[in-house]
Design a protein around this motif. Sequence first.
Motif, PDB file in Angstrom:
ATOM      1  N   LEU A 236      23.941  37.408  35.203  1.00  0.00           N
ATOM      2  CA  LEU A 236      25.018  38.265  34.702  1.00  0.00           C
ATOM      3  C   LEU A 236      24.422  39.349  33.819  1.00  0.00           C
ATOM      4  N   ASP A 237      24.468  40.594  34.283  1.00  0.00           N
ATOM      5  CA  ASP A 237      23.874  41.723  33.588  1.00  0.00           C
ATOM      6  C   ASP A 237      24.821  42.211  32.496  1.00  0.00           C
ATOM      7  N   VAL A 238      24.424  42.021  31.236  1.00  0.00           N
ATOM      8  CA  VAL A 238      25.276  42.427  30.120  1.00  0.00           C
ATOM      9  C   VAL A 238      24.731  43.684  29.442  1.00  0.00           C
ATOM     10  N   GLY A 239      23.891  44.422  30.150  1.00  0.00           N
ATOM     11  CA  GLY A 239      23.316  45.629  29.585  1.00  0.00           C
ATOM     12  C   GLY A 239      24.126  46.884  29.833  1.00  0.00           C
ATOM     13  N   ASN A 240      25.309  46.727  30.420  1.00  0.00           N
ATOM     14  CA  ASN A 240      26.198  47.864  30.653  1.00  0.00           C
ATOM     15  C   ASN A 240      27.631  47.395  30.432  1.00  0.00           C
ATOM     16  N   PRO A 241      28.570  48.300  30.153  1.00  0.00           N
ATOM     17  CA  PRO A 241      29.926  47.882  29.781  1.00  0.00           C
ATOM     18  C   PRO A 241      30.629  47.029  30.840  1.00  0.00           C
ATOM     19  N   LEU A 242      30.539  47.424  32.112  1.00  0.00           N
ATOM     20  CA  LEU A 242      31.220  46.657  33.154  1.00  0.00           C
ATOM     21  C   LEU A 242      30.613  45.266  33.296  1.00  0.00           C
ATOM     22  N   GLY A 243      29.277  45.183  33.226  1.00  0.00           N
ATOM     23  CA  GLY A 243      28.624  43.886  33.320  1.00  0.00           C
ATOM     24  C   GLY A 243      28.984  42.979  32.164  1.00  0.00           C
ATOM     25  N   LEU A 244      29.093  43.560  30.964  1.00  0.00           N
ATOM     26  CA  LEU A 244      29.477  42.777  29.792  1.00  0.00           C
ATOM     27  C   LEU A 244      30.876  42.212  29.960  1.00  0.00           C
ATOM     28  N   LEU A 245      31.785  43.029  30.498  1.00  0.00           N
ATOM     29  CA  LEU A 245      33.156  42.569  30.728  1.00  0.00           C
ATOM     30  C   LEU A 245      33.182  41.449  31.760  1.00  0.00           C
ATOM     31  N   ARG A 246      32.460  41.636  32.848  1.00  0.00           N
ATOM     32  CA  ARG A 246      32.463  40.621  33.894  1.00  0.00           C
ATOM     33  C   ARG A 246      31.835  39.318  33.401  1.00  0.00           C
ATOM     34  N   ALA A 247      30.747  39.424  32.644  1.00  0.00           N
ATOM     35  CA  ALA A 247      30.117  38.224  32.109  1.00  0.00           C
ATOM     36  C   ALA A 247      31.068  37.465  31.188  1.00  0.00           C
ATOM     37  N   SER A 248      31.850  38.205  30.409  1.00  0.00           N
ATOM     38  CA  SER A 248      32.818  37.557  29.521  1.00  0.00           C
ATOM     39  C   SER A 248      33.852  36.778  30.329  1.00  0.00           C
ATOM     40  N   MET A 249      34.279  37.357  31.435  1.00  0.00           N
ATOM     41  CA  MET A 249      35.257  36.673  32.274  1.00  0.00           C
ATOM     42  C   MET A 249      34.645  35.450  32.952  1.00  0.00           C
ATOM     43  N   VAL A 250      33.456  35.614  33.522  1.00  0.00           N
ATOM     44  CA  VAL A 250      32.806  34.508  34.234  1.00  0.00           C
ATOM     45  C   VAL A 250      32.509  33.343  33.287  1.00  0.00           C
ATOM     46  N   LEU A 251      31.905  33.648  32.144  1.00  0.00           N
ATOM     47  CA  LEU A 251      31.532  32.590  31.216  1.00  0.00           C
ATOM     48  C   LEU A 251      32.743  32.041  30.471  1.00  0.00           C
ATOM     49  N   GLY A 252      33.747  32.889  30.245  1.00  0.00           N
ATOM     50  CA  GLY A 252      34.996  32.387  29.665  1.00  0.00           C
ATOM     51  C   GLY A 252      35.669  31.408  30.597  1.00  0.00           C
ATOM     52  N   ASN A 253      35.639  31.728  31.891  1.00  0.00           N
ATOM     53  CA  ASN A 253      36.199  30.817  32.881  1.00  0.00           C
ATOM     54  C   ASN A 253      35.431  29.501  32.904  1.00  0.00           C
ATOM     55  N   HIS A 254      34.105  29.603  32.801  1.00  0.00           N
ATOM     56  CA  HIS A 254      33.263  28.409  32.790  1.00  0.00           C
ATOM     57  C   HIS A 254      33.559  27.543  31.563  1.00  0.00           C
ATOM     58  N   GLN A 255      33.788  28.192  30.432  1.00  0.00           N
ATOM     59  CA  GLN A 255      33.931  27.457  29.179  1.00  0.00           C
ATOM     60  C   GLN A 255      35.350  26.955  28.934  1.00  0.00           C
ATOM     61  N   PHE A 256      36.324  27.761  29.317  1.00  0.00           N
ATOM     62  CA  PHE A 256      37.696  27.453  28.917  1.00  0.00           C
ATOM     63  C   PHE A 256      38.630  27.107  30.067  1.00  0.00           C
ATOM     64  N   GLY A 257      38.105  27.016  31.296  1.00  0.00           N
ATOM     65  CA  GLY A 257      38.958  26.599  32.382  1.00  0.00           C
ATOM     66  C   GLY A 257      39.308  27.725  33.319  1.00  0.00           C
ATOM     67  N   GLU A 258      40.115  27.409  34.306  1.00  0.00           N
ATOM     68  CA  GLU A 258      40.415  28.330  35.390  1.00  0.00           C
ATOM     69  C   GLU A 258      41.328  29.465  34.958  1.00  0.00           C
ATOM     70  N   PHE A 259      40.977  30.699  35.405  1.00  0.00           N
ATOM     71  CA  PHE A 259      41.909  31.809  35.311  1.00  0.00           C
ATOM     72  C   PHE A 259      42.916  31.684  36.451  1.00  0.00           C
ATOM     73  N   SER A 260      43.955  32.475  36.394  1.00  0.00           N
ATOM     74  CA  SER A 260      44.915  32.485  37.504  1.00  0.00           C
ATOM     75  C   SER A 260      44.227  33.000  38.761  1.00  0.00           C
ATOM     76  N   ALA A 261      44.755  32.607  39.921  1.00  0.00           N
ATOM     77  CA  ALA A 261      44.162  33.032  41.183  1.00  0.00           C
ATOM     78  C   ALA A 261      44.162  34.550  41.305  1.00  0.00           C
ATOM     79  N   ILE A 262      45.204  35.199  40.805  1.00  0.00           N
ATOM     80  CA  ILE A 262      45.289  36.659  40.895  1.00  0.00           C
ATOM     81  C   ILE A 262      44.178  37.306  40.057  1.00  0.00           C
ATOM     82  N   ALA A 263      43.998  36.821  38.825  1.00  0.00           N
ATOM     83  CA  ALA A 263      42.978  37.389  37.960  1.00  0.00           C
ATOM     84  C   ALA A 263      41.593  37.197  38.554  1.00  0.00           C
TER      85      ALA A 263
END
Length: 270
Positions: A236-263
Amino acid sequence: MTVDIAVIPAAGRGTRMRPATRVVPKALLTVVDRPTIQYAVEEAARAGAKEAILIVDLEVGHLVHQHFVNSGPLPGLEHIKIRPVVQEEPLGLGHAVLEAERMVAHRPFMCILADDIVRPGLDVLPDLIGAASDGSSVVCIQEMTPEVIVSKGAVIPTSELVDGVMSIGGAIEKPDESSIPSLYGVLGRYVFQPEIFEHLATLEPGRAGEIQLTDAMNQLGMEGKLKGVVTDQEFLDVGNPLGLLRASMVLGNHQFGEFSAIAREELGLG
């Protein structure tokens, strides 16, 4: 083979992340509930490191160190010693690694680039350490498209892939499209033997006028002392704004459970 020390370059000022990094070091930008540099130290600890050398910059590097020592050690990092080293001039990644020579001394060491986060539990460092047991230095590599590899380092394979490992005869930093030696690109995980410092100390500035770590790896490859471990894990590349956002979503999902299917569909999380 035991590797108990990690070098983590963290002196970058994060120009792609401005204005967030005008005062805050890039290494302290938060992904979910912790800064990016903490993911790197935790990964090193999982791989057996007892000591992490953080290469920090002169102006705000003290803030990176303070994150780990203020109010006592962080949970899970009680048994790893954090040691900062100041890189006084931004002379390149190779120069940053060379700054750790005195503390590393004559030991093999992990090198972790904190811009790339691996999902906890999908670590690649244990495989690299295993491949280094014969005294080779080892780099993590992945098959990439030509469009991607021109922004990475590309390696020159000299053997077939056996059990996920190949011999490497050299490496080129950000190759031109006309000179791509292979589609195996370098990811930000390494296990180096201490001889890498001898090469770094004698390098002339390379691409972008900087001391390039890839150029030292190239010399190791020409000497027959470099291997590559192939992974299919996503970094997960966190060296650019979009990558940082995506990493937050991926790792947040890993840590706190499933996001909705739509998200999940919107974010391309599968």
